[in-house]
Design a protein around this motif. Structure first.
Motif, short mmCIF file in Angstrom:
data_model
loop_
_atom_site.label_atom_id
_atom_site.label_comp_id
_atom_site.label_asym_id
_atom_site.label_seq_id
_atom_site.Cartn_x
_atom_site.Cartn_y
_atom_site.Cartn_z
N TYR A 9 0.57 -1.62 0.38
CA TYR A 9 -0.44 0.20 -0.28
C TYR A 9 1.15 1.40 -0.41
O TYR A 9 0.44 2.61 0.03
CB TYR A 9 -0.68 -0.13 1.31
N ASN A 10 2.11 1.09 0.13
CA ASN A 10 2.61 2.39 0.36
C ASN A 10 3.15 3.20 -0.42
O ASN A 10 2.56 4.70 -0.31
CB ASN A 10 4.36 1.67 0.40
N THR A 11 3.32 2.92 -1.43
CA THR A 11 3.15 4.37 -3.20
C THR A 11 2.22 4.59 -3.19
O THR A 11 1.77 5.56 -3.22
CB THR A 11 3.20 3.45 -3.96
N VAL A 12 0.63 3.66 -3.16
CA VAL A 12 -0.84 4.06 -3.43
C VAL A 12 -1.09 5.19 -2.14
O VAL A 12 -2.10 6.54 -2.42
CB VAL A 12 -1.46 3.03 -3.88
N LEU A 13 -0.34 5.26 -0.71
CA LEU A 13 -0.83 6.16 0.36
C LEU A 13 0.10 7.17 -0.08
O LEU A 13 -0.97 8.12 0.43
CB LEU A 13 -0.19 5.24 1.53
N ILE A 14 1.31 6.65 -0.37
CA ILE A 14 2.06 8.39 -0.09
C ILE A 14 0.97 9.66 -1.36
O ILE A 14 0.75 10.47 -1.79
CB ILE A 14 3.20 8.33 -0.59
N ASP A 15 1.63 8.51 -2.73
CA ASP A 15 0.33 9.51 -3.65
C ASP A 15 -1.42 9.69 -3.11
O ASP A 15 -1.48 11.35 -3.11
CB ASP A 15 0.23 8.68 -5.08
N LEU A 16 -1.64 8.88 -2.48
CA LEU A 16 -2.46 9.65 -1.59
C LEU A 16 -3.05 10.98 -0.87
O LEU A 16 -4.00 12.07 -0.84
CB LEU A 16 -3.76 9.07 -1.27
N LEU A 17 -1.47 11.04 -0.59
CA LEU A 17 -0.93 12.29 0.53
C LEU A 17 -0.60 13.89 -0.42
O LEU A 17 -1.00 15.01 -0.06
CB LEU A 17 0.14 11.82 0.95
N GLU A 18 -1.16 13.47 -2.03
CA GLU A 18 -0.84 14.29 -2.45
C GLU A 18 -2.48 14.71 -3.13
O GLU A 18 -2.51 15.21 -4.50
CB GLU A 18 -0.59 14.89 -4.26
N ASP A 19 -3.41 14.00 -3.22
CA ASP A 19 -5.05 14.25 -3.95
C ASP A 19 -5.45 15.88 -3.29
O ASP A 19 -4.98 16.39 -2.29
CB ASP A 19 -5.59 13.44 -2.85
N ASN A 20 -6.64 16.11 -4.08
CA ASN A 20 -7.28 17.42 -3.77
C ASN A 20 -7.72 17.15 -2.86
O ASN A 20 -8.34 18.44 -2.56
CB ASN A 20 -7.60 17.81 -5.23
N ASP A 21 -8.07 16.27 -2.62
CA ASP A 21 -8.90 16.39 -1.15
C ASP A 21 -8.11 15.91 -0.08
O ASP A 21 -7.99 15.05 0.22
CB ASP A 21 -10.60 14.53 -0.95
N GLY A 22 -8.86 17.05 0.73
CA GLY A 22 -8.12 17.02 2.48
C GLY A 22 -8.53 15.58 3.09
O GLY A 22 -7.47 15.07 4.39
N GLU A 23 -9.36 15.39 2.85
CA GLU A 23 -9.91 14.14 3.76
C GLU A 23 -9.31 12.66 4.14
O GLU A 23 -8.98 12.53 4.46
CB GLU A 23 -12.02 13.95 4.16
N ILE A 24 -9.09 12.93 2.21
CA ILE A 24 -8.24 11.73 1.52
C ILE A 24 -7.29 11.37 1.86
O ILE A 24 -6.68 10.95 2.55
CB ILE A 24 -8.75 11.58 0.29
N ARG A 25 -6.53 13.48 2.47
CA ARG A 25 -4.98 13.39 2.41
C ARG A 25 -5.11 13.11 3.83
O ARG A 25 -3.69 12.09 4.70
CB ARG A 25 -4.49 14.39 2.39
#
Lengths: 422, 149
Positions: free
Chosen positions: A363-379
């Protein structure tokens, strides 16, 4: 003589003055009267829960409903609980006094949670049973068996009370006791229990076992009867002790069936499917392969449903489940893909289920990608998830991931990317 | 040394708080012996709240964990009070000793007796954050555990 008079007077004062002597606030509703030292605003959700349960019980037991008086409910929060201090002791959380139609609740855990509902369901079940069938007041196994059957009920999305009646925790405890005592020892214990008086039932360290066996016996008898819940209850109430004792060997054998088999039967009932799957996921060392197959169908049927994905993610990430490494890898890959393409609610639901026990780097790569998501709740959800999964210290504050300036967040993401390449 | 004095002061303050519930004062000379015995017994309880060892580490950049070893269990309120005092003492409401510049978001204080966990206190900044860490929960564990009804 004067002392006795004084004592009697002191005893009468509370009865004459009612609970108002002890509680600051009264809340009158059409279903019950509440007494509490907490303000009406503070216990609003508890009042709503109790009212809903009483109304649903009236629907569930229409024949006895006219006999059931409006209960008095004392909701007495401990001074410590009011300061959010909770003690994990074995004191009572609630009890029911039939003579006064009085339910006394003493919550010892965080207010408004699932536990409050469970205690309400349990104590109000006593009120309905004893009001409808006064002779059951001294049949303690029947009282507790019935209350433990209803305590696991829940409200569905439409607000209707769903009553699985099957109590997974108590079923496992009853099975465990049968294993420990052996068939004949177990039957002897149940015989004693059926005729136990109040002290015999409630005293001693074995009390929790008595609850488990009482529920298991009640559920067995309920399962053997037919008709509506109220009709089946009436049939059990009409059984005398000898009729019950004659069924004990069959009851004992019924406990040889494993918990997973019981839950699998309940999964086939649409109204209980989700509840049974959730319970199944909580069983120690569940059959991961079978669960995976059912949960995969669940997410296929409801691809945008966060709850379905949450359950599949829980299976993937919980330790101690029987799943081959090949199945586990396939499951982690499935979850990882959904973290990339799923809806916001699904992504957040999956992130919440990623635990330290997942023991995967997938999950590491995808979770790090999600840290840059446009949605603050997802980050924010991704930050919590990756913090649980890895040992690298990070910032977990949701406020940071939702509101901090982009460059500050970017610096943190950069650290993560460097960590990934290392 | 400063810390020790502070703990002693807190301990004494707790004694006076418990000794006079509801503001009732024992003032008559006939009660003085009883008061002395009562205060003595209470101070014994409070005196037990002397950490044998305090470990502090940063679990995350903004999460600080204290592991506090006690010889015996303390009163439920004392766990909360000690951890609040510790937060003030170390200035964690506004400073982060491990990652300066990063606001502390959570503080966990785990009390144990070397074998069993006695209590867990959780402090957290609200969302949106305020100037101070707020008490979220204190769970006092029991060797026996469990709830009943």
């Amino acid at each position: 003589m004067n002392c006795i008079r004084l004592l009697l007077l002191l005893m009468l004062v509370p009865l004459v003055s009612g609970c108002g002597l002890f509680f600051r606030n009264t809340i009158e509703t059409s279903s019950a009267r509440f007494w509490s030292n907490s303000s009406p605003e503070e216990i609003r959700s508890q009042v709503e829960i109790a009212n809903s349960i009483i109304e649903e019980y009236r629907v569930l037991f229409p024949e006895v409903s006219p006999e059931v008086l409006r209960p008095e409910i004392l909701y007495q929060e401990e001074p410590l609980s009011r300061q959010s201090i909770f003690t994990e002791d074995t004191r009572q959380e609630g009890y029911y006094l039939p003579a006064l139609d009085l339910v006394h609740l003493k919550p010892r855990r965080p207010r408004g949670g699932e536990d409050d509902r469970t205690v309400f369901l349990h104590e109000l079940a006593h009120h309905f049973l004893i009001s409808g069938y006064p002779d059951t007041a001294s049949r303690y196994w029947l009282n507790e068996g019935f209350a433990c059957s209803l305590e696991i009920s829940f409200f569905d999305e439409s607000g209707a009370l769903v009553t699985p009646l099957f109590n997974p925790r108590l079923y496992q405890e009853a099975r465990q006791l049968r294993r420990e005592l052996g068939e004949s020892g177990f039957i002897d214990t149940v015989q004693t229990l059926v005729s136990a008086n109040w002290i015999g039932f409630h005293r001693g360290a074995e009390k929790m076992n008595r609850y488990a066996v009482s529920w298991a016996l009640f559920w067995f008898l309920l399962d053997s009867a037919s008709g509506s819940l109220e009709e089946r209850l009436a049939a059990i109430v009409s059984l005398d002790d000898s009729a019950i004792l004659s069924q004990l060997p069959k009851f004992s054998r019924s406990l040889t069936v494993g918990i997973e088999t019981r839950l699998r039967e309940l999964v086939s009932k649409p109204e209980l499917r989700r509840w049974a799957l959730k319970e199944w996921l909580s069983v120690p060392w569940p059959d991961g392969r079978q669960l995976r197959s059912i949960l995969e169908k669940e997410v296929q049927a409801h691809p945008a449903d966060p709850t379905a994905w949450k359950m599949l993610a829980r299976l993937a990430n919980r330790p101690q489940r029987r799943l081959s490494s090949r199945d586990r890898i396939a499951l982690h890959t499935r979850i990882r893909d959904e973290l990339q393409i799923g809806t916001t609610a699904v992504k957040i639901a999956i992130c919440e289920q990623i635990s330290e026990g997942a023991r995967t780097r997938r999950y590491n790569t995808v979770l790090i990608d999600l840290l840059e998501d446009n949605d603050g709740e997802i980050r924010a959800a991704a930050a919590k998830a990756i913090a649980r999964l890895s040992r690298k210290p990070t910032i977990t504050s949701p406020d940071f991931w939702k509101n901090a300036p982009a460059e500050k967040r970017q610096a943190e993401v950069l650290e993560w990317r460097e960590w990934l390449t290392d | 040394m400063i810390e020790l004095q502070r703990l002693k002061r807190l301990s004494l303050w707790k004694v006076s708080e418990v000794s006079h519930p509801g503001g009732i004062m024992f003032q008559t000379s006939s009660m003085s012996l009883l008061l002395l015995l009562f205060a003595g017994s209470i101070s014994c309880v409070s005196m037990e709240f002397k950490p044998l060892r305090i470990d502090r580490y940063s679990q995350e950049k903004d999460v600080i964990v204290f592991r506090v070893q006690l010889s015996d269990p303390a009163k439920p309120q004392e766990y909360r009070q000690w951890s609040r005092d510790r937060i003030i003492l170390e200035g964690l409401d506004s400073e982060n000793p491990f990652f300066p510049g990063t606001l502390v978001y959570e503080v966990h204080v785990v009390f144990h007796d070397g074998r069993n966990r006695l209590a867990t206190v959780r402090w957290m900044r609200s969302d949106p954050p305020t100037g101070v860490l707020e008490h979220r929960s204190t769970f006092v564990h029991s060797a026996r555990g469990g709830f009943r009804r």
